[in-house]
Design an enzyme around this catalytic site. Structure first.
Site, PDB file in Angstrom:
ATOM      1  N   ASP A   1      49.818  -7.518  38.775  1.00 30.68           N
ATOM      2  CA  ASP A   1      49.900  -8.288  37.528  1.00 30.68           C
ATOM      3  C   ASP A   1      50.594  -7.440  36.450  1.00 30.68           C
ATOM      4  O   ASP A   1      50.288  -6.249  36.303  1.00 30.68           O
ATOM      5  CB  ASP A   1      48.456  -8.629  37.107  1.00 30.68           C
ATOM      6  N   HIS A   2      51.504  -8.030  35.732  1.00 31.31           N
ATOM      7  CA  HIS A   2      52.208  -7.349  34.624  1.00 31.31           C
ATOM      8  C   HIS A   2      52.814  -6.001  35.026  1.00 31.31           C
ATOM      9  O   HIS A   2      52.624  -4.997  34.325  1.00 31.31           O
ATOM     10  CB  HIS A   2      51.284  -7.151  33.413  1.00 31.31           C
TER      11      HIS A   2
ATOM     12  N   ASP B   1      57.184  -7.776  34.656  1.00 33.24           N
ATOM     13  CA  ASP B   1      57.046  -8.275  33.287  1.00 33.24           C
ATOM     14  C   ASP B   1      58.138  -7.645  32.429  1.00 33.24           C
ATOM     15  O   ASP B   1      57.983  -6.549  31.900  1.00 33.24           O
ATOM     16  CB  ASP B   1      55.654  -7.933  32.755  1.00 33.24           C
TER      17      ASP B   1
ATOM     18  N   GLU C   1      58.742 -13.137  34.092  1.00 34.25           N
ATOM     19  CA  GLU C   1      58.205 -13.722  32.850  1.00 34.25           C
ATOM     20  C   GLU C   1      59.317 -13.884  31.835  1.00 34.25           C
ATOM     21  O   GLU C   1      60.121 -12.992  31.619  1.00 34.25           O
ATOM     22  CB  GLU C   1      57.095 -12.837  32.260  1.00 34.25           C
TER      23      GLU C   1
ATOM     24  N   HIS D   1      46.679 -13.399  25.628  1.00 36.46           N
ATOM     25  CA  HIS D   1      45.667 -12.649  26.372  1.00 36.46           C
ATOM     26  C   HIS D   1      44.457 -12.336  25.490  1.00 36.46           C
ATOM     27  O   HIS D   1      44.573 -12.255  24.281  1.00 36.46           O
ATOM     28  CB  HIS D   1      46.262 -11.330  26.880  1.00 36.46           C
TER      29      HIS D   1
ATOM     30  N   HIS E   1      49.572 -17.471  31.895  1.00 36.14           N
ATOM     31  CA  HIS E   1      48.776 -16.280  31.579  1.00 36.14           C
ATOM     32  C   HIS E   1      47.882 -16.589  30.385  1.00 36.14           C
ATOM     33  O   HIS E   1      48.056 -17.605  29.707  1.00 36.14           O
ATOM     34  CB  HIS E   1      49.704 -15.111  31.227  1.00 36.14           C
TER      35      HIS E   1
ATOM     36  N   SER F   1      42.133 -17.800  29.947  1.00 37.17           N
ATOM     37  CA  SER F   1      40.658 -17.836  29.914  1.00 37.17           C
ATOM     38  C   SER F   1      40.163 -18.853  28.901  1.00 37.17           C
ATOM     39  O   SER F   1      40.769 -19.046  27.843  1.00 37.17           O
ATOM     40  CB  SER F   1      40.099 -16.449  29.561  1.00 37.17           C
TER      41      SER F   1
ATOM     42  N   THR G   1      43.158 -15.497  35.004  1.00 39.29           N
ATOM     43  CA  THR G   1      41.890 -15.313  34.295  1.00 39.29           C
ATOM     44  C   THR G   1      41.433 -13.870  34.418  1.00 39.29           C
ATOM     45  O   THR G   1      41.262 -13.364  35.538  1.00 39.29           O
ATOM     46  CB  THR G   1      40.797 -16.210  34.918  1.00 39.29           C
TER      47      THR G   1
END
Ligand code: G3H
Ligand code: 13P
Ligand code: ZN
Length: 304
Positions: free
Chosen positions: A81-82, A103, A133, A177, A207, A210, A251
């Site tokens: 991730d990222h 990213d 991204e 985020h 992204h 949540s 998440t």
């Protein structure tokens, strides 16, 4: 056998559901996610950031994910991730990850294309999928200071996908985020999403998704957390985004809140108990509840 992001998201796009991507930092988090996914027969993406790798070590994470994949008969994607550090991305590609995110969102459009193409060259040669991204998702991450949301431009998204050949594209449509997404619940720009979807065929990624559920904030606060006024993405907006083409939903924050609530609950209610298995076990239960709820919300249950 681990699955690739490309395969899992192609099925999701066809079936009009989204696959949950959850951030893994330790054993309890990994077990909570994989047990929830196995119980609901859902494909799932286990993702680690560079921060997770610095904390736990890539090889520990890899072995834990491999064990989960062996134990549970569901498609599991192991995803970076990222990814920003090219050396870490290269290491992930050569070390068992089935998918990496590059990213390049902080770079100029041209530089983002250039670096994304370079990673795709390395990754596709090994059968590893790549998420790119475009646009800037707001919020605070360990390796990124607070930043503003720069919404993804639909025409640039088309050009980016055509020029790079990414397998999935993360877009900025209003999420950020962390636990403080906006004053008042954030509104996703669904019209922009529809315009992007018209021009771009690859699966889209959300992204900062949540939902910061009230019950977790209340539990954590009841047992001593000081969280201020957290705000997440309302669940109906996530479903609207999925209906309009989002196939991967990320998440992390909700897991952090569940972990915090669980640890605090045991420490506060059983101050004589200092067994880490009891303290972290409750955190694991709450995280599993969160993941089960989100899998149902995303419609990926029964799709394994
Ligand atoms: O974007 C993903 C995370 O929520 C930030 O995670 O603190 O491991 O970089 P990190
Ligand atoms: P949240 O902070 O909303 O959980 O987003 C996580 C994320 O996007 C990981 O890449
Ligand atoms: Zn993210």
């Amino acid at each position: 056998m681990l699955a690739t992001l490309k395969d899992v998201l192609a099925k999701a796009q066809k079936g009009k559901y989204a696959v949950g991507a959850f951030n893994v930092n330790n054993l309890e988090i990994l077990q909570a996610i994989s047990r929830a996914a196995a119980k609901l027969k859902a494909p799932v993406i286990l993702q680690t950031t560079e921060g997770a790798i610095a904390y736990a070590g890539m090889n520990y994470l890899k072995c834990m994910v491999a064990q989960a994949a062996q134990e549970h008969d569901i498609p599991i994607v192991f995803h970076l991730d990222h990814g920003k550090d090219l050396a870490i991305i290269k290491q992930a590609i050569n070390n068992g990850y089935t998918s990496v995110m590059i990213d390049g969102s902080h770079l100029s459009f041209e530089k983002n294309i250039e670096v994304t193409k370079k990673i795709i060259g390395w990754a596709h040669a090994k059968g590893v999928s790549v998420e790119g991204e475009l646009g800037t998702i707001g919020g605070v991450e360990e390796n990124i200071a607070a930043r503003k949301i720069l919404y993804t431009d639909p025409d640039s998204a088309k050009e980016f996908v055509e020029q790079t050949g990414v397998d999935a594209l993360a877009i900025a449509i209003g999420t950020s985020h962390g636990a403080y997404k906006s004053a008042g619940a954030p509104r996703l720009d669904i019209d922009r999403l529809k315009e992007i979807r018209k021009r771009v065929e690859v699966p889209l990624v959300l992204h900062g998704a949540s939902s910061v559920p009230d019950w977790l904030v209340r539990t954590a606060t009841h047992f001593g957390a000081r969280l201020g006024k957290p705000e997440g993405v309302p669940e109906d907006q996530l479903q609207e985004a999925i209906k309009n083409g989002v196939a991967k939903v990320n998440t992390d924050t909700d897991l952090r809140l569940a972990f915090d609530a669980g640890v605090r609950e045991v420490i506060a209610t059983a101050p004589q108990d200092f067994d880490p298995r009891h303290i972290l076990g409750r955190a694991r239960e709450l995280m599993q509840q969160v993941v089960e709820h989100r899998i149902k919300l995303f419609g990926s249950g029964g799709k394994a």
